[in-house]
Scaffold this motif. Structure first.
Motif, PDB file in Angstrom:
ATOM      1  N   ALA A 407       0.854  -1.190   0.000  1.00  0.00           N
ATOM      2  CA  ALA A 407       0.000   0.000   0.000  1.00  0.00           C
ATOM      3  C   ALA A 407       0.883   1.230   0.000  1.00  0.00           C
ATOM      4  CB  ALA A 407      -0.919   0.002   1.218  1.00  0.00           C
ATOM      5  N   SER A 408       0.304   2.339  -0.414  1.00  0.00           N
ATOM      6  CA  SER A 408       0.965   3.639  -0.312  1.00  0.00           C
ATOM      7  C   SER A 408       0.257   4.452   0.759  1.00  0.00           C
ATOM      8  CB  SER A 408       0.908   4.373  -1.658  1.00  0.00           C
ATOM      9  OG  SER A 408       1.584   3.643  -2.661  1.00  0.00           O
ATOM     10  N   TYR A 409       1.012   5.374   1.359  1.00  0.00           N
ATOM     11  CA  TYR A 409       0.465   6.181   2.453  1.00  0.00           C
ATOM     12  C   TYR A 409       0.711   7.654   2.162  1.00  0.00           C
ATOM     13  CZ  TYR A 409       0.444   1.625   4.630  1.00  0.00           C
ATOM     14  OH  TYR A 409       0.219   0.285   4.881  1.00  0.00           O
ATOM     15  N   ALA A 410      -0.357   8.413   2.217  1.00  0.00           N
ATOM     16  CA  ALA A 410      -0.282   9.858   2.070  1.00  0.00           C
ATOM     17  C   ALA A 410      -0.614  10.463   3.429  1.00  0.00           C
ATOM     18  CB  ALA A 410      -1.255  10.341   1.005  1.00  0.00           C
ATOM     19  N   SER A 411       0.382  11.033   4.077  1.00  0.00           N
ATOM     20  CA  SER A 411       0.220  11.575   5.425  1.00  0.00           C
ATOM     21  C   SER A 411       0.043  13.081   5.352  1.00  0.00           C
ATOM     22  CB  SER A 411       1.437  11.231   6.287  1.00  0.00           C
ATOM     23  OG  SER A 411       1.576   9.824   6.421  1.00  0.00           O
ATOM     24  N   ASN A 424     -13.479  17.952   2.280  1.00  0.00           N
ATOM     25  CA  ASN A 424     -12.957  17.492   0.991  1.00  0.00           C
ATOM     26  C   ASN A 424     -11.473  17.861   0.926  1.00  0.00           C
ATOM     27  OD1 ASN A 424     -15.477  16.594  -0.577  1.00  0.00           O
ATOM     28  ND2 ASN A 424     -16.056  18.623   0.184  1.00  0.00           N
ATOM     29  N   LEU A 425     -10.663  16.887   0.532  1.00  0.00           N
ATOM     30  CA  LEU A 425      -9.217  17.086   0.561  1.00  0.00           C
ATOM     31  C   LEU A 425      -8.605  16.561  -0.726  1.00  0.00           C
ATOM     32  CD1 LEU A 425      -7.004  18.130   2.532  1.00  0.00           C
ATOM     33  CD2 LEU A 425      -6.738  15.772   3.305  1.00  0.00           C
ATOM     34  N   ALA A 426      -7.811  17.398  -1.389  1.00  0.00           N
ATOM     35  CA  ALA A 426      -7.150  17.004  -2.630  1.00  0.00           C
ATOM     36  C   ALA A 426      -5.797  16.381  -2.320  1.00  0.00           C
ATOM     37  CB  ALA A 426      -6.978  18.210  -3.536  1.00  0.00           C
ATOM     38  N   LEU A 427      -5.586  15.137  -2.783  1.00  0.00           N
ATOM     39  CA  LEU A 427      -4.290  14.477  -2.637  1.00  0.00           C
ATOM     40  C   LEU A 427      -3.374  14.932  -3.764  1.00  0.00           C
ATOM     41  CD1 LEU A 427      -6.136  12.658  -0.849  1.00  0.00           C
ATOM     42  CD2 LEU A 427      -4.698  10.737  -1.552  1.00  0.00           C
ATOM     43  N   PRO A 428      -2.141  15.272  -3.461  1.00  0.00           N
ATOM     44  CA  PRO A 428      -1.205  15.701  -4.514  1.00  0.00           C
ATOM     45  C   PRO A 428      -0.930  14.577  -5.502  1.00  0.00           C
ATOM     46  CG  PRO A 428      -0.406  16.294  -2.335  1.00  0.00           C
ATOM     47  CD  PRO A 428      -1.554  15.375  -2.126  1.00  0.00           C
ATOM     48  N   THR A 429      -0.197  14.935  -6.522  1.00  0.00           N
ATOM     49  CA  THR A 429       0.069  14.011  -7.617  1.00  0.00           C
ATOM     50  C   THR A 429       0.908  12.826  -7.164  1.00  0.00           C
ATOM     51  OG1 THR A 429       0.030  15.848  -9.157  1.00  0.00           O
ATOM     52  CG2 THR A 429       1.057  13.810  -9.925  1.00  0.00           C
ATOM     53  N   ILE A 430       0.271  11.681  -7.076  1.00  0.00           N
ATOM     54  CA  ILE A 430       0.977  10.404  -6.914  1.00  0.00           C
ATOM     55  C   ILE A 430       0.248   9.399  -7.788  1.00  0.00           C
ATOM     56  CG2 ILE A 430       1.907  10.796  -4.590  1.00  0.00           C
ATOM     57  CD1 ILE A 430      -0.405   9.218  -3.462  1.00  0.00           C
ATOM     58  N   ASN A 431       0.846   8.255  -8.000  1.00  0.00           N
ATOM     59  CA  ASN A 431       0.280   7.280  -8.919  1.00  0.00           C
ATOM     60  C   ASN A 431      -0.843   6.497  -8.237  1.00  0.00           C
ATOM     61  OD1 ASN A 431      -0.122   5.681 -11.141  1.00  0.00           O
ATOM     62  ND2 ASN A 431       1.603   4.316 -10.697  1.00  0.00           N
ATOM     63  N   ILE A 432      -2.082   6.955  -8.399  1.00  0.00           N
ATOM     64  CA  ILE A 432      -3.241   6.302  -7.811  1.00  0.00           C
ATOM     65  C   ILE A 432      -4.079   5.720  -8.952  1.00  0.00           C
ATOM     66  CG2 ILE A 432      -5.321   6.591  -6.416  1.00  0.00           C
ATOM     67  CD1 ILE A 432      -3.994   8.986  -5.095  1.00  0.00           C
ATOM     68  N   SER A 433      -4.271   4.416  -8.927  1.00  0.00           N
ATOM     69  CA  SER A 433      -5.057   3.790  -9.990  1.00  0.00           C
ATOM     70  C   SER A 433      -6.537   4.111  -9.816  1.00  0.00           C
ATOM     71  CB  SER A 433      -4.848   2.270  -9.967  1.00  0.00           C
ATOM     72  OG  SER A 433      -5.521   1.695  -8.866  1.00  0.00           O
ATOM     73  N   PRO A 434      -7.317   4.040 -10.902  1.00  0.00           N
ATOM     74  CA  PRO A 434      -8.746   4.354 -10.826  1.00  0.00           C
ATOM     75  C   PRO A 434      -9.504   3.437  -9.875  1.00  0.00           C
ATOM     76  CG  PRO A 434      -7.997   4.347 -13.103  1.00  0.00           C
ATOM     77  CD  PRO A 434      -6.873   3.794 -12.293  1.00  0.00           C
ATOM     78  N   ILE A 457      -6.583  13.697  -7.046  1.00  0.00           N
ATOM     79  CA  ILE A 457      -7.814  13.078  -6.584  1.00  0.00           C
ATOM     80  C   ILE A 457      -8.280  13.781  -5.321  1.00  0.00           C
ATOM     81  CG2 ILE A 457      -8.733  10.992  -5.489  1.00  0.00           C
ATOM     82  CD1 ILE A 457      -7.332   9.361  -7.553  1.00  0.00           C
ATOM     83  N   THR A 458      -9.575  14.057  -5.242  1.00  0.00           N
ATOM     84  CA  THR A 458     -10.162  14.627  -4.035  1.00  0.00           C
ATOM     85  C   THR A 458     -10.940  13.536  -3.303  1.00  0.00           C
ATOM     86  OG1 THR A 458     -10.340  16.878  -4.865  1.00  0.00           O
ATOM     87  CG2 THR A 458     -11.859  16.264  -3.131  1.00  0.00           C
ATOM     88  N   VAL A 459     -10.701  13.443  -2.010  1.00  0.00           N
ATOM     89  CA  VAL A 459     -11.456  12.492  -1.190  1.00  0.00           C
ATOM     90  C   VAL A 459     -12.424  13.269  -0.313  1.00  0.00           C
ATOM     91  CG1 VAL A 459      -9.720  10.678  -1.204  1.00  0.00           C
ATOM     92  CG2 VAL A 459      -9.594  12.470   0.511  1.00  0.00           C
ATOM     93  N   SER A 460     -13.594  12.691  -0.104  1.00  0.00           N
ATOM     94  CA  SER A 460     -14.611  13.276   0.768  1.00  0.00           C
ATOM     95  C   SER A 460     -14.594  12.539   2.097  1.00  0.00           C
ATOM     96  CB  SER A 460     -15.993  13.160   0.122  1.00  0.00           C
ATOM     97  OG  SER A 460     -16.029  13.849  -1.113  1.00  0.00           O
TER      98      SER A 460
END
Length: 482
Positions: A407-411, A424-434, A457-460
């Motif tokens: 897994a990858s972790y965005a802290s 709502n939070l936008a994750l910076p550019t990393i390789n996230i598959s659909p 990608i924005t997560v809610s």
């Protein structure tokens, strides 16, 4: 403790610039990867555990002053002497060394330290067996300037060999074990030879001109390290301090503090490391600031590099302001400490956090509280720390990135004013598959995600989750296809 010394001790605080001058200008382009397979394996294991405890402890804790440095006859703020003996260096050194006759840490309980460190999520420990002042916190046979000598009140305690007791207590908790050892020794008669009073931190004579004295000192050093490598069970790390004790060929004139080294001070590290690894196969040797084969990892002090570094490294940092015990310590917040750990790990480092025992053998109670607070965060988020590798872009704004291959972790490091995650939070550019599933560590509920633009990608985050995880120093998002 004499009241006069108590008064002046309260006025002497350790200044970070002392260590900054010694170690902030390290250069790492000369790093040499070890060739010994056992050392390489140990180094990889050490890099995976990420978080350790350093303890500075000695007779200086009785006065609540900087460790050793008030003995150093240099005109620097961290070497300043105060109190009734300050006017005469010889009187001061005699009074300082007389602390041996009153040192009696009757509350010494290393099991409590090991329990607290384990609760915080620490996995290795480095203990100061001897600092620059030469007072030995182990039962050496090379000098009587030691905690187990009859002149020291604590010598009658069945646990007087505190190094053995500390390593044993942490070994029981499964820690990797390290021994801090100062190469310079300001008590040793063949380092600060009395015929030539010392002018600074360096040896007081030219070793090339007086080789017999230097050989005696080199043998003294070798013998003490051999004692530590043979009488204290399995040891994983030999952590050597005092980088001015080094061969002239390793002095880097572009580094300001190294320009002041007047003599070659070669103690034959090849001989020492060879002996140490004969007794302790796979031993990591950390000859701090001396680039080359005997600096298995580098140790920026009281600072974090501003970028990812591809070599093994460790930030050593104080939990408060001081390396040594002071009566009123200014401890960093748990939020600051957790964010420091996350920042360090994202840049490929380990964090070695210093806590200083007092003259009674106890930590400040606030240090135990910090351990609990850190541990609470680690219990939920430790998988983003242990056994991970940095993930590009490593650090970006308030974000830090790691991966464990599964897994990858965005802290997300909270700002001073942020008490809750945004809705709502936008994750910076990393390789996230659909198809990736994104969760917040501590929950199993997948978060709704929306792709806004390429790579972003924005997560809610549900309100209930925002409230449940309010007041966190770092929020960690797990990103995985599984």
């Amino acid at each position: 403790m004499k009241p006069a010394f108590l008064r002046f001790a309260l006025g002497i605080l350790f200044g970070i610039p002392a260590f900054a001058q010694q170690h902030s200008e390290q250069k790492h382009d000369k790093y040499i990867w070890p060739k010994d397979e056992q050392v390489k394996q140990k180094l990889q294991s050490w890099q995976n555990i990420k978080f350790g405890l350093l303890m500075h402890w000695g007779t200086y804790s009785e006065w609540g002053i900087v460790e050793s440095w008030s003995l150093c006859p240099e005109d620097e703020g961290w070497c300043e002497r105060k109190g009734p003996y300050a006017a005469n260096w010889f009187d001061y050194k005699k009074a300082y060394e007389n602390l041996q006759t009153t040192f009696n840490p009757v509350k010494f309980n290393p099991e409590r330290w090991a329990d607290a460190a384990k609760q915080a999520g620490m996995k290795y420990v480095i203990f100061t067996t001897k600092h620059h002042d030469g007072f030995c916190m182990f039962d050496t046979k090379q000098t009587d300037y030691k905690i187990t000598d009859p002149k020291t009140p604590f010598s009658t305690n069945p646990r007087s060999n505190v190094t053995k007791e500390i390593l044993g207590a942490f070994r029981q908790q499964g820690f990797m074990l390290g021994t801090y050892f100062s190469k310079p020794d300001w008590h040793a008669e063949d380092y600060w030879w009395a015929y030539f009073p010392p002018k600074d931190r360096n040896v007081s004579y030219d070793p090339k001109k007086y080789p017999d004295h230097w050989k005696k000192f080199s043998d003294f050093t070798y013998n003490q390290i051999e004692e530590l490598m043979t009488g204290y069970g399995k040891v994983d790390i030999l952590w050597l301090d005092g980088g001015w004790v080094r061969p002239a060929s390793t002095i880097d004139s572009t580094v300001s503090w190294q320009r002041t080294i007047p003599y070659s001070q070669d103690i034959n590290m090849a001989r020492i490391a060879g002996m140490a690894r004969q007794h302790q196969p796979g031993l990591l040797v950390v000859d701090r600031t001396v680039s080359g084969e005997f600096e298995n990892y580098v140790t920026p002090e009281q600072q974090i590099p501003d970028h990812y570094m591809p070599i093994p490294w460790e930030t050593c940092m104080t939990m408060g302001d001081s390396w040594s015990y002071i009566p009123k310590e200014n401890f960093k917040s748990a939020r600051k400490l957790v964010q420091t750990l996350v920042d360090v790990v994202a840049k490929n480092g380990n964090l070695l956090l210093n806590v200083a025992p007092g003259p009674d053998g106890e930590w400040h109670e606030e240090a135990y509280l910090r351990m609990q607070e850190i541990g609470k965060w680690m219990n939920t988020n430790g998988e983003s720390i242990y056994g991970t590798k940095p993930l590009a872009p490593y650090r970006q704004g308030q974000w830090a990135f790691t991966t464990n291959g599964q897994a990858s972790y965005a802290s997300y490091l909270s700002s001073d004013s942020e008490k809750q995650l945004p809705a709502n939070l936008a994750l910076p550019t990393i390789n996230i598959s659909p198809t990736a599933k994104i969760t917040l560590l501590g929950t199993t509920q997948p978060l709704k995600k929306t792709k806004l633009t390429e790579g972003v990608i924005t997560v809610s985050i549900p309100e209930k989750v925002r409230q449940q995880f309010a007041e966190q120093p770092v929020w960690v998002f797990r990103i995985s296809d599984r």
